[in-house]
Motif scaffolding. Structure first.
Motif, PDB file in Angstrom:
ATOM      1  N   GLN A  34      12.152 -14.994   6.794  1.00 34.39           N
ATOM      2  CA  GLN A  34      10.795 -14.647   6.399  1.00 34.39           C
ATOM      3  C   GLN A  34       9.783 -15.623   6.992  1.00 34.39           C
ATOM      4  OE1 GLN A  34      10.170 -11.860   4.749  1.00 34.39           O
ATOM      5  NE2 GLN A  34       7.953 -12.175   4.931  1.00 34.39           N
ATOM      6  N   VAL A  66       4.729 -15.326   3.862  1.00 32.51           N
ATOM      7  CA  VAL A  66       4.203 -14.259   3.014  1.00 32.51           C
ATOM      8  C   VAL A  66       2.695 -14.415   2.910  1.00 32.51           C
ATOM      9  CG1 VAL A  66       4.183 -13.269   0.701  1.00 32.51           C
ATOM     10  CG2 VAL A  66       6.328 -14.080   1.677  1.00 32.51           C
ATOM     11  N   ARG A  67       1.975 -13.432   3.439  1.00 29.34           N
ATOM     12  CA  ARG A  67       0.500 -13.475   3.417  1.00 29.34           C
ATOM     13  C   ARG A  67      -0.022 -14.799   3.965  1.00 29.34           C
ATOM     14  NH1 ARG A  67       0.033 -12.085  -2.751  1.00 29.34           N
ATOM     15  NH2 ARG A  67      -2.121 -12.768  -2.502  1.00 29.34           N
ATOM     16  N   SER A 101       9.929  -9.658  -1.321  1.00 34.62           N
ATOM     17  CA  SER A 101       9.072  -8.469  -1.238  1.00 34.62           C
ATOM     18  C   SER A 101       8.041  -8.454  -2.366  1.00 34.62           C
ATOM     19  CB  SER A 101       9.922  -7.197  -1.274  1.00 34.62           C
ATOM     20  OG  SER A 101      10.520  -7.009  -2.534  1.00 34.62           O
ATOM     21  N   GLU A 159       4.770 -10.345  -1.726  1.00 38.60           N
ATOM     22  CA  GLU A 159       3.716  -9.675  -0.973  1.00 38.60           C
ATOM     23  C   GLU A 159       2.622  -9.173  -1.910  1.00 38.60           C
ATOM     24  OE1 GLU A 159       3.443  -9.627   2.157  1.00 38.60           O
ATOM     25  OE2 GLU A 159       5.454 -10.050   2.945  1.00 38.60           O
ATOM     26  N   ASP A 160       2.983  -8.953  -3.185  1.00 38.17           N
ATOM     27  CA  ASP A 160       2.013  -8.496  -4.188  1.00 38.17           C
ATOM     28  C   ASP A 160       1.428  -9.654  -4.985  1.00 38.17           C
ATOM     29  OD1 ASP A 160       2.557  -5.832  -3.467  1.00 38.17           O
ATOM     30  OD2 ASP A 160       4.249  -5.742  -4.860  1.00 38.17           O
ATOM     31  N   TRP A 206       2.173 -14.139  -6.135  1.00 36.36           N
ATOM     32  CA  TRP A 206       3.029 -15.324  -6.232  1.00 36.36           C
ATOM     33  C   TRP A 206       2.687 -16.093  -7.502  1.00 36.36           C
ATOM     34  CZ3 TRP A 206       0.918 -15.575  -0.881  1.00 36.36           C
ATOM     35  CH2 TRP A 206      -0.402 -16.009  -0.842  1.00 36.36           C
TER      36      TRP A 206
END
Length: 407
Positions: A83, A89-90, A342, A345-346, A348
């Motif tokens: 990843q 992530v973002r 995953s 992604e929405d 943390w």
């Protein structure tokens, strides 16, 4: 961040001069000061946006049950590295914090608190039911979601808590193992050996197996339990087994102990069939057991030869990274890590992980879809496996899920 703190030091040296200049001019405000403060705030905000998002891993990395923990740690490490290679992530990199539970309940609780204090958003693990039972209440107190790759104890089924797992409970596995032994293998008298070090898993497994086997008409003629650790000897235990008149033996132990028991059985009772819970189904069983574990029967949710292109990509990457074949524990750990990543992604935010997971519920997995129910439990396809020619192989048709295992 190092640059930021260096910049603050420079600003702190410059501010007194700005104040003296302001006093001399007796002006209302300093545009220079305002610009510096605004720039500092913007810079600090940018640093926070690139700080790592911390994830935790908990598993036993030492002792006779460490094969699960080491495989889990490796697979989660791989998922995090992959990843980060994609940009995180973002825009934020992931940081993995690993803690060893040493298969001790109190130590596991202390390690969970360490991870919470270090700011992890959620934890992958633990790897055994005994430790999961110890962590259930502390995880709730800390508001920290646990996503276990390999815990399958029935005592954790159907509970509204912060515990989730990508492996289903033992119910279907014990039923299939008992059905096979009675109907296909023809056992009428059986013995059981299980490890008290993971009692939360092994004792319910034995109870479920016994109930099903006796319902079919069989008899459990001998039950032996022990606690794994240095100095455990299995020769006397197997000698007693030989006198029981059992048609076969069920094991609920880790891989290392299952291999040692199998060696003693082959020495003292050649030809005695051995059936095992999926707990022992790692490469360590074959490495330590050799010919003694040939023919050992399992019912497991893991079939690496039937996992499709994504599963093959994972196995190739795992072999390249760690120079070994991934076990079922590694594969499920990789899936658990992908589920958590995953979700990041929405969000943390620690308190939002559970709602986000339950809102989505279905996730892709390298071993097939992962679908959580409202309690964080799953159903996965089950396969009958044997050790053949030094490898785990599927034998016969794929077993369908039975009605008794459905929720």
């Amino acid at each position: 961040m190092t640059f930021f703190f260096g910049y603050l030091r420079q600003v702190s040296r410059f501010l007194p001069r700005v104040r003296r200049s302001k006093e001399k001019r007796n002006s209302g405000s300093s545009p220079v000061l305002l610009v510096l403060l605004l720039f500092s705030l913007l810079l600090f905000s940018g640093c926070r946006e690139t700080e790592p998002v911390s994830l935790g891993f908990l598993g036993s990395l030492t002792g006779s049950l460490s094969d699960l923990g080491r495989a889990g740690r490796n697979a989660v490490t791989l998922a995090v590295e992959e990843q980060n290679a994609r940009g995180g992530v973002r825009g934020r990199p992931l940081k993995l914090l690993v803690r060893d539970t040493e298969q001790e309940r109190d130590r596991a609780v202390a390690r969970l608190h360490e991870l919470a204090d270090a700011g992890v958003v959620a934890v992958i693990g633990p790897m055994t039911t005994e430790i999961a039972l110890a962590l259930r209440e502390p995880s709730a107190e800390l508001g920290l979601v646990l996503i276990s790759p390999t815990v399958s104890g029935d005592a954790l089924t159907g509970l509204d808590d912060l515990f989730f797992r990508v492996m289903e409970s033992n119910l279907e596995e014990t039923r299939r193992l008992a059905d096979y032994s009675y109907t296909t293998a023809g056992f009428r008298r059986a013995a059981v050996i299980y490890d008290e070090a993971n009692r939360g898993y092994a004792h319910p497994f034995y109870q479920g197996l016994r109930e099903r086997f006796e319902t079919l008409g069989g008899e459990i003629v001998r039950v032996d339990s022990y606690r794994s650790g240095p100095g455990v000897r299995f020769s006397a235990l197997v000698e007693n087994l030989a006198e029981s008149g059992a048609d076969g033996v069920f094991l609920a132990t880790g891989a290392h102990d299952a291999a040692r028991i199998a060696q003693q059985v082959r020495l003292q009772i050649p030809g005695m069939p051995l059936l095992s819970s999926s707990w022992a189904m790692t490469e360590e069983l074959i490495a330590h057991g050799g010919n003694a574990v040939e023919g050992m029967v399992f019912f497991n949710r893991y079939l690496h030869d039937n996992s499709g292109p994504e599963g093959e990509e994972f196995r190739e990457a795992y072999r390249k990274r760690f120079s070994e074949e991934p076990s079922f524990a590694a594969s499920f750990s990789y899936e658990a890590a992908r589920v958590l990543i995953s979700l990041l992604e929405d969000t943390w935010k620690r308190e939002e992980i559970k709602p986000a997971l339950l809102a989505r519920r279905e996730f892709p997995g390298i071993l097939g879809p992962i679908v959580f129910d409202r309690y964080g439990d799953v159903l996965r396809q089950l396969y009958r496996m044997e050790v053949r020619n030094g490898a785990f192989r599927i034998v016969g048709p794929v077993e369908p899920l039975g009605d008794e295992g459905k929720r």
